[in-house]
Design an enzyme around this catalytic site. Structure first.
Site, PDB file in Angstrom:
ATOM      1  N   CYS A 148       0.236   2.754  -4.589  1.00 21.06           N
ATOM      2  CA  CYS A 148      -0.488   4.000  -5.030  1.00 21.06           C
ATOM      3  C   CYS A 148      -0.017   5.195  -4.608  1.00 21.06           C
ATOM      4  CB  CYS A 148      -2.122   3.881  -4.720  1.00 21.06           C
ATOM      5  SG  CYS A 148      -3.021   2.552  -5.392  1.00 21.06           S
ATOM      6  N   HIS A 158       0.799  -1.104   0.121  1.00 20.87           N
ATOM      7  CA  HIS A 158      -0.101  -0.081  -0.071  1.00 20.87           C
ATOM      8  C   HIS A 158       0.856   1.273  -0.036  1.00 20.87           C
ATOM      9  CE1 HIS A 158      -4.195  -1.195   0.445  1.00 20.87           C
ATOM     10  NE2 HIS A 158      -3.921  -2.126   1.469  1.00 20.87           N
TER      11      HIS A 158
END
Length: 274
Positions: free
Chosen positions: A147, A85
């Site tokens: 991301c 993440h």
């Protein structure tokens, strides 16, 4: 050319079980295989950290050892790949008030007060301060399949079994501190310090999410999957820029909205990888 690589993939997070991903460990495996089968790395040249082993302490320790080895003339080619993440934190260095720092989530991600605990989050500033120590004759390639800033799942993602690799800041207070601020990204962090001789691959633009996706019966980062696919099919005979265009074409064909980025000197774009 003496080589060393660190491949990181994190599906599960110690304090955030609901944030689990499915393709990041596969990404680390895929990158390890690619390095061995196509780019001349040996088993002893590669450290792979996944899930419980991929704490901030372990990741930074291995990166520091790589950098020190390069500074001492032991290595001339370094590779760092990370699938996990991504998130954002308020600008920690204070050098640009209207900016949010990009950050990458280790296994031991944790909150301290309203924000991510600095002891358990890896920021772009930390990576920049480490990588700028490398001699100019050392080649560094960084692959980030995370991301940068998330806008949530698109409708098509629900249909196609995908999840963005993004965790928002851990509280409303922390979110408001970064909301509306422009993300910079590691590539800009390096360039702002005049470090232009390294190569950074990012799975998406700074305002996009990258996909954790079910592809051909397995879970992968969409960028990492197609990067490895195109490298293998071309036998590494294509330039950086040609590989990038093929990956972008693959992603468009799969209805992904992310647009991978390649940051390097213009002369490097026309060379093969490694």
């Amino acid at each position: 050319m003496a080589k060393q690589a660190l491949c990181v993939g994190i599906n599960n997070f110690k304090n955030y079980p609901s944030a689990a991903l499915q393709g990041c460990v596969n990404d680390a495996d895929d990158m390890q295989s690619l390095l061995k089968n196509l780019l001349g790395f040996q088993d002893t040249d590669i450290v792979k950290l996944t899930d419980t082993k991929a704490t901030k302490t372990n990741i930074i320790k291995n990166l520091k050892e790589m950098v020190e080895g390069a500074k001492n003339g032991k290595y001339s080619y370094l590779v760092f790949s990370m699938s996990s993440h991504g998130t954002q934190v308020p600008d920690l260095s204070g050098d640009e008030p209207d900016r949010a720092d990009e950050a990458f989530c280790p296994y031991d991600l944790a909150q301290k007060g309203d924000v991510w605990d600095p002891k358990h989050i890896i920021t772009d500033d930390e990576l920049r301060d480490l990588f700028i120590q490398l001699p100019k004759d050392v080649l560094l390639e960084v692959y980030l399949d995370t991301c940068h800033s998330g806008t949530g799942l698109k409708a098509i993602d629900f249909l196609l079994d995908r999840k963005p690799r993004y965790l928002p800041p851990p509280s409303m207070e922390a979110f408001l501190k970064v909301d509306g601020k422009r993300p910079r990204g590691l590539n800009k962090a390096l360039m702002e310090k005049g470090i232009t001789h390294h190569i950074l691959w990012a799975a998406c633009r700074a305002d996009q999410t990258s996909a954790d996706a079910s592809i051909n019966g397995g879970w992968h980062g969409a960028f990492t999957y197609y990067f490895c696919k195109e490298m293998v099919s071309s036998k590494n005979k294509l330039s950086h820029s040609a590989i990038l265009e093929k990956i972008r074409k693959d992603l468009r064909a799969g209805n992904y909205t992310q647009i991978p980025q390649l940051e390097c000197e213009a002369t490097v774009r026309d060379k093969t990888i490694g």
